[in-house]
Motif scaffolding. Structure first.
Motif, PDB file in Angstrom:
ATOM      1  N   PRO A  20     -42.341 -38.644  63.966  1.00 40.99           N
ATOM      2  CA  PRO A  20     -41.628 -39.362  62.910  1.00 40.99           C
ATOM      3  C   PRO A  20     -40.613 -38.481  62.206  1.00 40.99           C
ATOM      4  O   PRO A  20     -39.536 -38.952  61.816  1.00 40.99           O
ATOM      5  CB  PRO A  20     -42.745 -39.789  61.949  1.00 40.99           C
ATOM      6  N   MET A  45     -38.142 -45.455  56.393  1.00 39.60           N
ATOM      7  CA  MET A  45     -39.328 -45.289  57.244  1.00 39.60           C
ATOM      8  C   MET A  45     -40.456 -46.190  56.757  1.00 39.60           C
ATOM      9  O   MET A  45     -41.148 -46.846  57.541  1.00 39.60           O
ATOM     10  CB  MET A  45     -39.828 -43.840  57.195  1.00 39.60           C
ATOM     11  N   ALA A 164     -38.452 -40.057  71.237  1.00 42.11           N
ATOM     12  CA  ALA A 164     -37.926 -39.157  70.201  1.00 42.11           C
ATOM     13  C   ALA A 164     -37.387 -37.882  70.832  1.00 42.11           C
ATOM     14  O   ALA A 164     -36.295 -37.414  70.497  1.00 42.11           O
ATOM     15  CB  ALA A 164     -39.005 -38.832  69.177  1.00 42.11           C
ATOM     16  N   CYS A 216     -34.488 -44.569  61.761  1.00 45.18           N
ATOM     17  CA  CYS A 216     -35.571 -44.628  60.780  1.00 45.18           C
ATOM     18  C   CYS A 216     -36.527 -45.764  61.126  1.00 45.18           C
ATOM     19  O   CYS A 216     -37.734 -45.663  60.873  1.00 45.18           O
ATOM     20  CB  CYS A 216     -35.026 -44.837  59.370  1.00 45.18           C
ATOM     21  N   ALA A 219     -38.864 -44.384  63.490  1.00 47.38           N
ATOM     22  CA  ALA A 219     -39.795 -43.484  62.810  1.00 47.38           C
ATOM     23  C   ALA A 219     -40.913 -44.268  62.140  1.00 47.38           C
ATOM     24  O   ALA A 219     -42.095 -43.950  62.287  1.00 47.38           O
ATOM     25  CB  ALA A 219     -39.035 -42.636  61.778  1.00 47.38           C
TER      26      ALA A 219
END
Lengths: 323, 513, 372
Positions: A20, A45, A164, A216, A219
């Motif tokens: 994250p 987030m 990611a 985001c 995340a």
């Protein structure tokens, strides 16, 4: 043996906990490289976590959850864009405001939908990102040192962890290999140059802010549907700010962002295993001290004891045409 | 048969609130010529060109390019219409390479690499054709100002501009660099390009243009053929009446030495040495003028003497050495030594734009016991009264102390600064660009005040990039180039040409000959 | 020029911003299936309908005055101190350490002075480090103060769990403060006791807060130090020109700001809880940001805005008690107020300017503002 197993476990959590941070950090990178400060990563987030947790619970499909998370995050990003690009408002204050808005709204909505005191129901099965076992895991496991490392640390994560990691080279390529990246970097350094070159500063900055929103969203969705099984009040717990700190630590560069996020993730992983820390250091370290470590380190970075961070030159300032 | 003019403007008007920046402007610029637009600061030249480049939208009027009416809502449209613009403050990304800057906004596709490769080739051709050599891989912040300007011109040419507008291009250039620029512009003209040169320098207009348009207070007052006019006529058109370029003054009667500077060295925040060991002195009752192109260390000199930044070397005021390290001194201790400072940049240094005039009238002197009611509380009412009196004496309009500094015009802002600094009768006055952005009436007023201060037996250090101003006010002239004093001259025994050579770094009597 | 008249800028802009926040809040309530009018009724009755409600509203108001003033002082030097929360918590630690140092206090006034000094000193000390890093190392104070909020929380947890917690107590909290350290509440004050007929949390700290607001006004607009703080805030280069030392100005401003935030602990830790608990400030440090923005960075505006937020907090708590609206509703309102007063102020001004002048197009209004 015991120590190596502990280490592997900590490294495994490091990767989970870094994910994250990495999404949010790259999110911030796009925004700040375009000259828009964003301390609202935390709020985006959080709202994405709630939206994805809620929609995944309602539909039973994690992908719907992911989509909802991205959409929710995009909404906040759009407000930040309107406030700081169109109306040239204070970008820091806008970020603070949106963090509060997210903090309150998430509980209100979750409570309204599920009546469980502001959480979303526990997710399972298709409503969560499952662990992916990479090929050759079992084949390699007997190989000493590398085998367990591959099996326990590299393999066995949710899809979004690998996404990611892939976002790092992707971001690097977009930033330095494409027309879009050239303009994005220029607009954060000297928007006047971009404007007089016939490119819309406003459009570039909105695009950057929306990319921030999307990342985001990833995340937050990861928090609620992979790292944990559902949304809980304030579940991001300051990760948006740590991501911001990682961005500064990384001096706004994609590869450095990866290392910074892994480092901060490592600290978070350590805080989960005070026993290991105690064994290694042979003194008892209070858990709050481990909790505070990323923040203390960030302050040291900010203080320039670990290199000097020079932000994009036009950062934080609204663009006003001038001759 | 006459060809269509490159640019034709019909009835262009533009207002900012109550300020009419352009009113009913008509202009014809013939193809393949160099056309000058001249006018004082604030005459509306830059606004007009910004309209042409799509920066502002005109309230009324029509733009024709090559005889065709065009709408220019943004810079993109201007570029499409074949207009390129070189702004006074360059629009370059400092940490990009030349190549990246040229390509920015004019890329060929989504990927960068092919665009850069193509631009590299084209740039080499352009450099050959127009004397525009620059290393395409150099980062902008490593380039000299003159080279940065070439990059701006290259940017326009890369976008296939037929019309090139340059806004005050020589302000930051040495005379030699300016000459090179003019060669480039002549080359462009020979290739059939049209050049519009905005300037307030008569000499440049006379030297290079084919035709010249004069603007005054937002209006186009005349367009004449350069060969058929004279500097005097243009000056008169610019200001609307005969100007006194010379200030009436009696010969200086220098007294004791007030300021002695020995081997002064100043480095900026990046560690680059900007003042490289200069020495000079000023006596009471004389004005030492420092001439030079902007950026050759004059600003740093003023800031060091004013206590804003540290330096090494020796500076004595009235015989006593002052601390240059910055540890034991600042603007406050300098003022206590009788040094007053009218800074070059009044909007960012000299005034707090959001403060009211009365608050600005004590700025820097706010610790003066005369301004305190008791040990804790300031005497605000008393300060307002004093501010009003000062504003009246310095003819600040309107003389209302409760107005914010930003609501005054440039000239009146400068008068507020002067009222503050001059009325304390300092032993030494540091003054930078005293009349920059100031209307002509206020210039005379300011010049007279400076002469009065000199005649009252004070020492004045005058820094200005305007040679006229230096020549008419100074009793001695020192020329700075690249952080050094190239030489000192008697204003009565020198001329613009000699000073220009010194400003370009060509030193000594021998070299000047 | 399309500039708003002064009075409109000072009064109308915050009011219209507030109106926007209220409208959006109502929409939020409608969206979660609640009745905004009924909610407002509950809030007004709960916060202002009884002396008891007033007792809570004024108690919150007191805290918010301190944190609002803290942000106001730093804002005037253009230092965005988001660390009020951490500074207030550390102020609580200061109060606890001072009050627990004596077995019994001779009189509450003595205890008050000592505790106030402790609170201010701890709050100021916690602001001093980010201030120093900003002044000497150029570390962005917004980020460092955020980090210091988290570090403060960790320090408090450590102190409560490992140091201040009495033996055999489960709850991570300090011991109760000794006798003689209790502050008189509004119920205990002769005269006011006729109105506040039973115990309320609002206490004498309210009057200290009012005095603090007046002193901050004197500081900012009547003293040399305030002049220098404001000048520095408007332009650092100009401040250097005038010989105003940036390092000294940043340090003093942040010490005052942190001290004010720390002083809040006198109200909640000493005046109400009478022991130090985890997260004692309950977000009041952050509300200071909203209060300062709403109050236009002026101490008197802060008083009004603090009362407004006091109402919001007490009213919001009542909502949590008597309705199914979660108490987090007040965080939403808080966010909206910050958004409209702090980040969308230009939008509000443009709308008002259009009302005032009928026709000026938005681009002119903004251009005029930027040019000014």
């Amino acid at each position: 043996m015991g120590f190596y197993a502990d280490l592997l476990q900590i490294l495994d959590s490091t990767l989970r906990l870094s994910t994250p941070l990495l999404f949010a950090c790259l999110a911030g990178l796009f925004s700040e490289r375009a000259g828009i400060f964003d301390i609202g990563l935390e709020g985006k987030m959080l709202i994405a976590a709630m939206a994805s947790g809620a929609v995944a619970a309602l539909t039973g499909t994690v992908w719907m959850g992911l989509g909802a998370g991205i959409l929710a995050s995009l909404c906040l990003a759009a407000i930040h864009g309107v406030a700081s690009i169109t109306f040239r408002g204070n970008q820091l204050i806008s970020g603070v405001a949106l963090n509060f808005l997210a903090s309150g709204i998430t509980v209100l909505v979750a409570q309204r939908l599920f009546g469980q005191g502001g959480r979303t129901p526990a997710l399972s099965g298709d409503a969560r990102f499952g662990e992916i076992v990479l090929p050759l895991t079992e084949t390699l496991r007997p190989v000493p040192v590398i085998g367990p490392f591959y099996a326990d640390v590299i393999s066995g994560h949710a899809l979004l962890v690998y996404v990611a990691l892939l976002c790092v080279p992707l971001t690097w390529w977009v930033l330095f290999g494409t027309r879009f990246g050239l303009r994005l970097r220029a607009v954060g350094e000297n928007p006047g140059a971009v404007d007089t070159a016939g490119v819309s500063v406003i459009r570039m900055r909105y695009t950057a802010v929306l990319i921030t929103g999307i990342l985001c969203g990833f995340a937050g969705a990861y928090m609620a549907t992979a790292l944990q099984a559902g949304f809980g009040k304030e579940m991001t717990a300051g990760r948006g700010y740590i991501a911001l700190a990682a961005l500064i630590f990384a001096k706004w560069r994609p590869w450095a962002a990866l290392w910074a996020c892994l480092l901060f993730g490592f600290f978070q992983a350590l805080a989960l295993r005070p026993d290991v820390v105690e064994n290694v250091l042979t003194v008892k370290v209070p858990v709050p001290a481990l909790d505070a470590l990323p923040y203390v380190l960030t302050v040291l970075v900010l203080a320039g004891f670990v290199g000097k961070a020079i932000p994009p030159r036009a950062g934080g300032e609204a663009y006003v045409k001038e001759r | 048969m006459t060809t269509n003019p490159a640019i034709e403007l019909r009835g262009i008007s533009k207002a900012f609130g109550p300020v009419q920046a352009n009113s009913d402007i008509n202009l014809r610029v013939e193809r393949g010529t160099i056309h000058g637009i001249i006018g004082e600061n604030g005459a509306g030249k830059s606004t007009l060109m910004s309209i042409l480049y799509g920066f502002y939208k005109a309230d009324a009027g029509e733009i024709l390019i090559g005889g065709q009416p065009v709408a220019i809502p943004d810079s993109q449209a201007a570029i499409r219409a074949g207009i390129g613009m070189v702004f006074q403050h360059f629009k370059l990304v400092q940490n990009f390479t030349v190549l990246e800057n040229v390509v920015l906004g004019a890329e060929d596709g989504a990927l960068l690499r092919p665009s850069l490769a193509k631009a590299r080739k084209l740039l080499a051709d352009l450099a050959r054709d127009y004397e525009l050599e620059v290393d395409p891989d150099e980062v902008i912040e490593e380039l000299s100002v003159g080279h940065q300007q070439r990059v701006e011109i290259l940017k326009a040419l890369y976008r296939q501009a037929d019309i090139l507008i340059l806004d005050e291009p020589t302000g930051v250039l040495t005379p030699a660099e300016a000459d090179h620029l003019f060669r480039i512009l002549r080359g462009l003209k020979e290739q059939g390009k049209t050049v519009v040169l905005i300037t307030h320098k008569l000499r440049e207009i006379m030297e290079i243009t084919d035709a010249v348009s004069v603007m005054r207070r937002g209006e186009m007052v005349a367009t004449v053929t350069t060969a058929e006019t004279s500097p005097e006529q243009l000056a008169e058109l610019m200001v609307g009446r005969k100007v006194l370029l010379r200030v009436d003054k009696t010969p200086a009667v220098p007294g004791r030495t007030v300021l002695e500077v020995e081997n002064l060295r100043v480095s900026d925040a990046d560690g680059v040495e900007r003042v490289k060991g200069i020495s000079f002195s000023i006596r009471a009752g004389e004005i030492l003028g420092i001439a030079g192109v902007a950026g050759n260390g004059q600003s740093q000199l003023l800031e060091v003497l004013g206590g804003i930044s540290p330096a090494t070397g020796t500076v004595r005021v009235n015989g006593d050495a002052i601390d240059l390290s910055g540890r034991h001194s600042n603007g406050q201790t300098r003022r206590a030594r009788g040094i007053a400072h009218v800074p070059e940049d009044r909007q960012h240094l000299g005034l707090i734009m959001d403060f009211m005039a009365w608050e600005n009238v004590i700025f820097g002197y706010h610790n003066d016991p005369a301004y305190q009611k008791n040990r804790l509380i300031m005497d605000n009412a008393g300060i307002v009264r004093e501010a009003q009196a000062k504003m009246k004496r310095f003819d600040v309009r309107p003389p209302i102390p409760t107005l914010q500094a930003k609501s005054f015009s440039g000239g009146n802002q400068q008068k507020i600064v002067l009222a503050r600094e001059l009325e304390r009768a300092p032993d030494l006055l540091l003054v930078g660009q005293p009349t920059r952005g100031v209307d002509i009436g206020a210039i005379e007023f300011i010049h007279q005040r400076l002469i009065e201060l000199r005649d009252a037996g004070k020492a004045v250090l005058l820094v200005s990039v305007e040679l006229d101003e230096i020549l008419s006010l100074s009793d001695r002239i020192a020329v700075m180039f690249d952080g050094r004093i190239m030489g000192e001259r008697d204003p009565a025994a020198t001329n613009e040409r000699e000073l220009g050579l010194l400003m370009a770094g060509i030193a000594g009597e021998g070299a000047a000959a | 020029m399309t500039k708003l008249p002064n009075w409109a800028d000072i009064v109308l802009v915050p009011l219209v911003s507030l109106l926007f926040a209220a409208i959006i809040s109502a929409l939020v309530l409608l969206a979660i299936g609640q009745d905004p009018v009924a909610a407002m009724n509950v809030m007004v009755t709960g916060a202002l309908g009884s002396p008891y409600g007033w007792g809570y509203t004024l108690y919150y108001t007191t805290s918010f005055i301190f944190t609002g003033l803290a942000v106001t002082v730093s804002f005037n030097a253009r230092l965005f101190n988001i660390g009020g929360e951490g500074q207030a918590q550390m102020g609580g630690l200061g109060v606890a350490l001072v009050l627990l140092s004596l077995p019994v206090w001779p009189h509450w006034t003595v205890a008050l002075v000592a505790a106030a000094l402790g609170a201010a000193a701890f709050g100021a000390a916690w602001a001093a480090i980010p201030a120093y890093l900003q002044a000497r190392r150029g570390s962005h104070i917004v980020i460092t103060t955020i980090m210091f909020n988290y570090i403060a929380a960790a320090v408090i947890v450590y102190m409560l769990v490992d140091v201040l917690r009495p033996p055999r107590q489960m709850e991570p909290a300090s011991a109760r403060f000794p006798e003689g350290a209790a502050l008189p509440t509004l119920h205990d004050i002769p005269g006011l006791s006729l109105i506040f007929t039973r115990e309320v949390p609002a206490n004498v700290t309210l009057f200290i807060a009012l005095v603090a607001a007046f002193l901050v006004w004197v500081l900012l607009w009547r003293t040399r130090l305030g002049y220098q703080i404001r000048a520095f805030g408007q332009s650092e280069p100009a401040a250097r020109y005038a010989g105003i030392d940036p390092f000294r100005t940043i340090m003093i401003t942040m010490l005052i700001s942190g001290g004010l935030a720390g002083l809040m602990a006198v109200n909640n830790v000493m005046g109400e809880a009478e022991k130090l608990v985890q997260n004692s400030s309950e977000g009041a440090g952050f509300i200071g940001i909203a209060v300062a923005l709403m109050g236009r960075n002026h101490p008197f505006g802060v008083l009004v805005a603090a009362f407004l937020f006091g109402f919001l907090y007490q009213g919001g708590a009542e909502l949590g008690l008597w309705t199914t609206i979660p108490i987090e509703m007040r965080i939403v309102v808080q966010g909206l107020v910050i958004l409209f007063t702090g980040a969308l102020d230009v939008m509000v001004r443009m709308l008002l300017a259009r009302l005032f002048f009928r026709k000026p197009p938005p681009e002119v209004a903004v251009a005029a503002r930027e040019r000014a």
